[in-house]
Design a protein around this motif. Structure first.
Motif, PDB file in Angstrom:
ATOM      1  N   ILE A 132      55.999  38.064  37.731  1.00 51.62           N
ATOM      2  CA  ILE A 132      55.102  38.516  38.346  1.00 51.62           C
ATOM      3  C   ILE A 132      54.855  40.182  37.806  1.00 51.62           C
ATOM      4  O   ILE A 132      55.913  40.784  37.821  1.00 51.62           O
TER       5      ILE A 132
ATOM      6  N   PRO B  69      53.225  43.456  37.800  1.00 50.53           N
ATOM      7  CA  PRO B  69      51.810  44.512  38.793  1.00 50.53           C
ATOM      8  C   PRO B  69      50.938  44.804  37.376  1.00 50.53           C
ATOM      9  O   PRO B  69      51.332  45.353  36.635  1.00 50.53           O
ATOM     10  N   GLU B  70      49.953  44.641  38.051  1.00 54.79           N
ATOM     11  CA  GLU B  70      48.137  45.194  36.741  1.00 54.79           C
ATOM     12  C   GLU B  70      48.319  46.673  37.331  1.00 54.79           C
ATOM     13  O   GLU B  70      49.177  47.440  38.310  1.00 54.79           O
TER      14      GLU B  70
ATOM     15  N   SER C 143      43.819  48.166  39.476  1.00 51.48           N
ATOM     16  CA  SER C 143      43.692  47.859  40.927  1.00 51.48           C
ATOM     17  C   SER C 143      42.613  48.477  41.584  1.00 51.48           C
ATOM     18  O   SER C 143      41.579  47.923  42.208  1.00 51.48           O
TER      19      SER C 143
ATOM     20  N   ARG D  39      50.592  38.116  45.797  1.00 54.29           N
ATOM     21  CA  ARG D  39      51.595  37.535  45.026  1.00 54.29           C
ATOM     22  C   ARG D  39      53.033  37.507  44.822  1.00 54.29           C
ATOM     23  O   ARG D  39      53.341  36.036  45.405  1.00 54.29           O
ATOM     24  N   TYR D  40      53.648  38.139  45.221  1.00 51.81           N
ATOM     25  CA  TYR D  40      55.217  38.539  45.470  1.00 51.81           C
ATOM     26  C   TYR D  40      55.412  37.965  47.017  1.00 51.81           C
ATOM     27  O   TYR D  40      56.313  37.337  46.805  1.00 51.81           O
TER      28      TYR D  40
ATOM     29  N   ASP E 293      48.589  41.794  43.792  1.00 49.21           N
ATOM     30  CA  ASP E 293      50.184  41.481  43.262  1.00 49.21           C
ATOM     31  C   ASP E 293      51.646  41.833  44.467  1.00 49.21           C
ATOM     32  O   ASP E 293      52.106  40.765  44.529  1.00 49.21           O
TER      33      ASP E 293
END
Length: 476
Positions: free
Chosen positions: A284, A286-287, A292, A188-189, A185
């Motif tokens: 987005i 976050p998981e 994670s 991704r950001y 994540d």
């Protein structure tokens, strides 16, 4: 749109480079030592060697760049690291403005400046320094807490503690709240920020990122549960930060300097202070921490550990000198073994698998004892292991060694990182049908010379058998 990454040999930088390469980005890497980069990175993008303290190399790296990622910070124990971090960020900002760079993207840490530890405060100040002229250049500052991913220092600490201790006696700081986030994540950001346009085109944007608020105790418990383990945590008020740091180095891969910095950071809350991530990146989500953590475990099992917490070029703990002139060594202990009918490729493959869980091929109990003694005096010991069970690259950690040079099927040079009264190397070479294994040592004063002669009998015991096993294994 040309993109520059600094810190590309570090934990986040190396992974971001892979992500952008896979996306087909026009990428340039600015690195102190390009030998530490993977072949894929070297073959897929431009590389400029230099330092953020050198204006000339910075200008070369920033020429024609639209977006620059600044992924550098110190975790060493040098007393002046705060000033050096600030100087580096200030020069980088100035050169970015001169070069016409449109956007700087930085990854710092969560928390309040007033209660932050020395290292965390330095990371915050680095972000402020990069954004000091935000009217001239847009500065995007991401702030993250604990990052969970294969090879990350926080994940490795939690994983090792949970695996080794069925019951844990912990200090009161285990109740401190933080906001962990998975490394996927974070990437991704960072990647999304590099590709999208922020309005207005100048200014400072601070984006706090995280998945969920947890205490360190809850992270331990959830991490253990994810691995199918039951662990109990008992808090005691008597463990000081220094005692806690010693406690960590016994059961985890980190050395005292890194442990101390992390414990100090856990003394204050590191949670999100703004909701800009949700506003600016609604796509987005976050998981969870458990997801994670599970992903990190799977990466280890599938040998997909792209980067490790000690890959960085920053600080004495992880750095490699540019020149490994072992010819200056005062003492040498050399062993030669004819490989006979063994295939040189097989012999070198054996060499590439030494250390970590694979062991050292001879008297592993003595290696573990040496590692334990190293831990006691603040070194890494051998619990740091290796990133991959069968693959090595320049810059990789290998127990209390670092891969200093690697020529496939010809040479492996390891630079010692254990606590020593001098400098040591261990070299393996394949030359004309012979395996040559040499220990080099440059002593520091009388103590260094006494150390060498004290260890020499153990060398002869261990290394003679070790070189024999490296060749014999290929003939079985």
């Amino acid at each position: 749109m040309k993109i520059l990454i600094t810190g590309a040999t570090g934990y986040i930088g190396r992974r971001l480079a892979y992500e952008l390469i896979n996306d087909g980005a026009d990428l340039r890497i600015f690195v102190r030592n390009s030998a530490k980069l993977d072949r894929k990175i070297l073959s897929s993008c431009e590389t400029v060697e230099g330092s953020t303290f050198n204006p000339d190399s910075l200008r070369e790296a920033l020429n024609g760049v639209h977006t620059a990622y600044y992924l550098i910070h110190s975790m060493g124990k040098s007393g002046d690291f705060e000033d050096m971090d600030k100087q580096s960020a200030e020069l980088f900002r100035k050169e970015c403005i001169i070069a016409g760079v449109k956007k700087i993207i930085y990854l710092g840490g969560l928390g309040e400046t007033e209660s932050a530890s020395k290292h965390l405060r330095s990371r915050m100040e680095t972000g402020d320094t990069l954004a000091a002229e935000h009217h001239k250049i847009q500065t995007i500052i991401f702030r993250a807490g604990v990052i969970i991913g294969s090879g990350s220092v926080s994940f490795e600490i939690i994983r090792n503690i949970c695996q080794k201790l069925p019951a844990m006696v912990t200090p009161k700081w285990v109740d401190t709240k933080t906001e962990p986030i998975g490394v996927e994540d974070v990437l991704r950001y960072l990647k999304s920020a590099g590709l999208r346009t922020f309005q207005p085109s100048s200014g400072k944007v601070v984006i706090d990122i995280g998945a969920e608020v947890l205490s360190f105790k809850e992270m331990l418990e959830k991490g253990a549960e994810t691995m199918g383990l039951k662990r109990r945590v008992f808090k005691v008020p008597i463990l000081s930060p220094k005692m806690s740091s010693y406690w960590l180095i016994v059961f985890t891969p980190v050395n005292f300097g890194v442990a101390k910095a992390l414990v100090e950071g856990l003394s204050s809350e590191t949670v999100k202070l703004n909701g800009n991530a949700e506003k600016l990146f609604p796509d987005i989500v976050p998981e969870s921490y458990e997801a994670s953590f599970r992903r990190a475990i799977e990466d280890i099992h599938n040998r997909q550990v792209i980067s490790s917490w000690c890959d960085s070029s920053n600080g004495k703990a992880c750095d490699l000198p540019f020149v490994h002139d072992i010819s200056h060594a005062v003492f040498k202990d050399r062993y030669v073994k004819e490989i006979g009918k063994s295939d040189p490729k097989d012999v070198f493959r054996n060499i590439m698998t030494i250390g970590g869980k694979n062991g050292w091929g001879a008297y592993d109990v003595l290696w573990r004892l040496r590692g334990f003694l190293d831990k006691l005096v603040g070194g890494y010991g051998i619990s740091r292991g290796r990133r991959d069970d069968s693959d090595l690259r320049i810059g990789d950690s290998l127990d209390f060694w670092k891969v200093a040079d690697l020529v496939p099927e010809k040479r492996l040079l390891l630079s010692a990182q254990m606590k020593l009264p001098g400098t040591a190397w261990l070299e393996f070479q394949l030359i004309d049908g012979y395996l040559i294994q040499t220990a080099f040592f440059y002593p520091k004063g009388l103590l260094g010379r006494l150390y060498w002669y004290t260890m020499l009998p153990f060398h002869k015991l261990i290394f003679r058998r070790m070189i024999r096993e490296l060749v014999t294994d290929t003939q079985t």
